[in-house]
Design a protein around this motif. Structure first.
Motif, short mmCIF file in Angstrom:
data_model
loop_
_atom_site.label_atom_id
_atom_site.label_comp_id
_atom_site.label_asym_id
_atom_site.label_seq_id
_atom_site.Cartn_x
_atom_site.Cartn_y
_atom_site.Cartn_z
N PRO A 133 -25.29 10.00 13.40
CA PRO A 133 -23.95 9.08 12.96
C PRO A 133 -22.68 9.34 11.97
O PRO A 133 -23.59 9.59 11.37
N ARG A 134 -21.41 9.49 12.44
CA ARG A 134 -20.72 10.37 11.67
C ARG A 134 -19.42 8.53 10.73
O ARG A 134 -18.76 9.21 9.57
N TRP A 139 -23.34 3.84 11.98
CA TRP A 139 -25.14 3.80 11.89
C TRP A 139 -25.52 1.65 11.51
O TRP A 139 -26.20 1.45 11.94
N VAL A 140 -24.46 0.74 11.44
CA VAL A 140 -24.76 -0.36 11.51
C VAL A 140 -25.29 -1.29 13.12
O VAL A 140 -25.97 -1.79 13.69
N VAL A 217 -25.21 4.52 19.79
CA VAL A 217 -25.08 5.17 18.49
C VAL A 217 -25.17 7.00 18.33
O VAL A 217 -23.97 7.47 17.52
N PHE A 218 -25.91 7.09 19.33
CA PHE A 218 -25.47 8.89 19.34
C PHE A 218 -24.83 9.82 20.68
O PHE A 218 -24.90 11.31 20.52
#
Length: 264
Positions: A133-134, A139-140, A217-218
């Motif tokens: 994640p960028r 990330w949250v 997320v990914f």
């Protein structure tokens, strides 16, 4: 540091040591997901749509499986063994508060879960081009999906520990359940390629929603349209995982046994 915190920390450290001393637990929980990534990456190398390779998709499922393994599977096997050995019965007869035992298990699950997830992310990023994640919001999302997921798995693992009649038979009872959940929840296969009835059954359990939340997320946003609901459905992910936390807690409070059936 309060007395309660000290007790929980010491019990947690003891649980971690006991876990690490069991080669079978370490290999199955820590090494198995990594081995599976290498095996599946060697077999399936194609693109599944939306700019996503199967390896990328599979890695997200293995992260969720790792959390299931350390939270649900390990506890549902460990606790019956300790019950058979009289560990729980002796603990119940000491002045140590009962919650300390569960606090220790929780600390162990969190520590091993974090270590295993970090290992999987490192392997996937180094060898299989998994894009980490960028943005902060991803990330949250990763954090709350992981926390809710491992909490639900831990509570369900403690509750399910009362199903096995003996410690020796715990693995035979628990492992098939974990494997079936993995097969129907989109871990080994693309979830939308599974039969409709299988998708509906999987949607009743937390692993499917953990996998979906981690894909959000990914994987790129372009893949969201290929999900069953046409989006990541993160609100539903949170609702279902939160519901399983409540269900797991209720089952723990109503079904947990400190003694084996032969002890009454």
């Amino acid at each position: 540091m309060t007395a309660a915190t000290t007790l929980a920390r010491r019990q947690g450290a003891l649980e971690i040591k006991q876990f690490l001393r069991s080669r079978e637990s370490v290999v199955f929980t820590m090494a198995f997901p990594v081995i599976m990534i290498f095996i599946f990456a060697s077999i399936f190398k194609g693109d599944i749509g939306g700019g996503v390779r199967f390896t990328q998709y599979f890695v997200t499922g293995m992260i969720a499986t790792g959390l299931l393994s350390v939270g649900f599977q390990s506890l549902a096997i460990q606790i019956p063994i300790e019950r058979d050995r009289g560990v729980l019965k002796r603990l119940r007869g000491t002045p140590v508060p009962k919650w300390v035992y569960f606090a220790g298990k929780t600390v162990m699950v969190l520590a091993i879960g974090v270590a295993e997830t970090a290992l999987l992310l490192a392997v996937a990023a180094l060898f299989f081009d998994l894009t980490l994640p960028r943005t902060a919001d991803r990330w949250v999302t990763f954090a709350w999906v992981s926390v809710l997921g491992i909490t639900a798995c831990t509570l369900c693992g403690i509750a399910f520990s009362s199903v096995a009649r003996t410690g020796r038979g715990a693995s035979a009872v628990v492992t098939p359940v974990a494997l079936v959940l993995q097969f129907i929840s989109g871990v080994f296969f693309v979830f939308t390629d599974l039969p409709g009835w299988m998708q509906q059954v999987a949607a009743l359990f937390p692993l499917k929603w953990m996998c979906q939340g981690l894909r959000a997320v990914f994987l790129p946003d372009s893949f969201a349209g290929l999900e069953p609901g046409g989006s990541w459905e993160l609100g539903k992910v949170a609702m279902v995982l939160g519901a399983w936390c409540v269900i797991g807690l209720v089952l723990c409070l109503t079904t947990f046994r400190w003694t084996s059936r032969r002890d009454g």
